[in-house]
Design an enzyme around this catalytic site. Structure first.
Site: not given
Length: 211
Positions: A20, A66, A124, A127
């Site tokens: 990410k 979100f 986080n 993915h």
């Protein structure tokens, strides 16, 4: 009566992995971990998705609270998409990433990639496709020109040969060039039989006689 054994089934699964935007600078060390974990990086591309593209990619999350933050985060800079391949690639990649919430990962799976590189539930770090259907859809999304079939078969065969055949065969061919025998085919066949890494090892033990 001869029993015919079925041919071995070679199947290499594929999954989509994304590094990410906020940890793209860690790409090299993450790829090193991926390769050392037994994955093959089949394809890789760096791209910058628009918010619209992110919305389409995460369409299953549409409507969740979100979702706006997710699309803003994923479109905030370049990301790296990769097709990873290995046996049970989907489950192994999910295990390597750890829990989706990086705060939880730091507590329960401190050695996972999300624990190491992630910040929180949203940021986080990585993915991974959740299942086979998702992997197929996501790979086509990120790599629209990729052919899903029949590449898995070809890639599986290539991985199998590279793992079990090529190292020994190359060693034999190198020795063949050094020796230059009159009949190279017979010589190579004998050499492969002699140097077969899968040849059973015989252990000779002295057996005491029973009286």
């Amino acid at each position: 009566m001869e029993l015919s054994m079925p041919p071995p089934q070679i199947y290499i699964e594929k999954t989509l992995a994304i590094i990410k935007p906020d940890i793209v600078d860690k790409e090299e060390e993450i790829q090193d971990i991926i390769l050392r974990s037994g994955f093959t990086i089949v394809q890789r591309r760096k791209l910058h998705l628009s918010p619209e593209h992110c919305s389409n990619f995460y369409v299953e999350q549409y409507g969740k609270i979100f979702f706006p933050n997710l699309t803003a985060y994923m479109s905030s800079g370049p990301l790296v998409a990769m097709i990873l391949a290995r046996h049970n690639a989907i489950s192994y990649w999910k295990e390597l990433m750890g829990p989706s919430n990086s705060l939880v990962a730091k507590e329960t799976h401190p050695d996972s990639l999300r624990a190491i590189y992630g910040t929180d539930d949203l940021r986080n770090a990585l993915h991974g496709s959740k299942d086979f259907a998702a992997a197929e859809r996501e790979i086509r999304f990120m790599f629209p020109k990729v052919i899903i079939e029949p590449i898995p078969v070809g890639q599986a065969a290539k991985d199998y040969l590279n793992l079990y055949v090529t190292p020994t065969l190359l060693e034999g061919l190198t020795e063949l060039c050094k020796q230059k025998p009159t009949d190279p085919f017979i010589w190579l066949a004998d050499w492969l039989l002699e140097n077969n890494p899968n040849k059973p090892k015989l252990y000779h033990r002295q057996i005491a006689e029973e009286f």
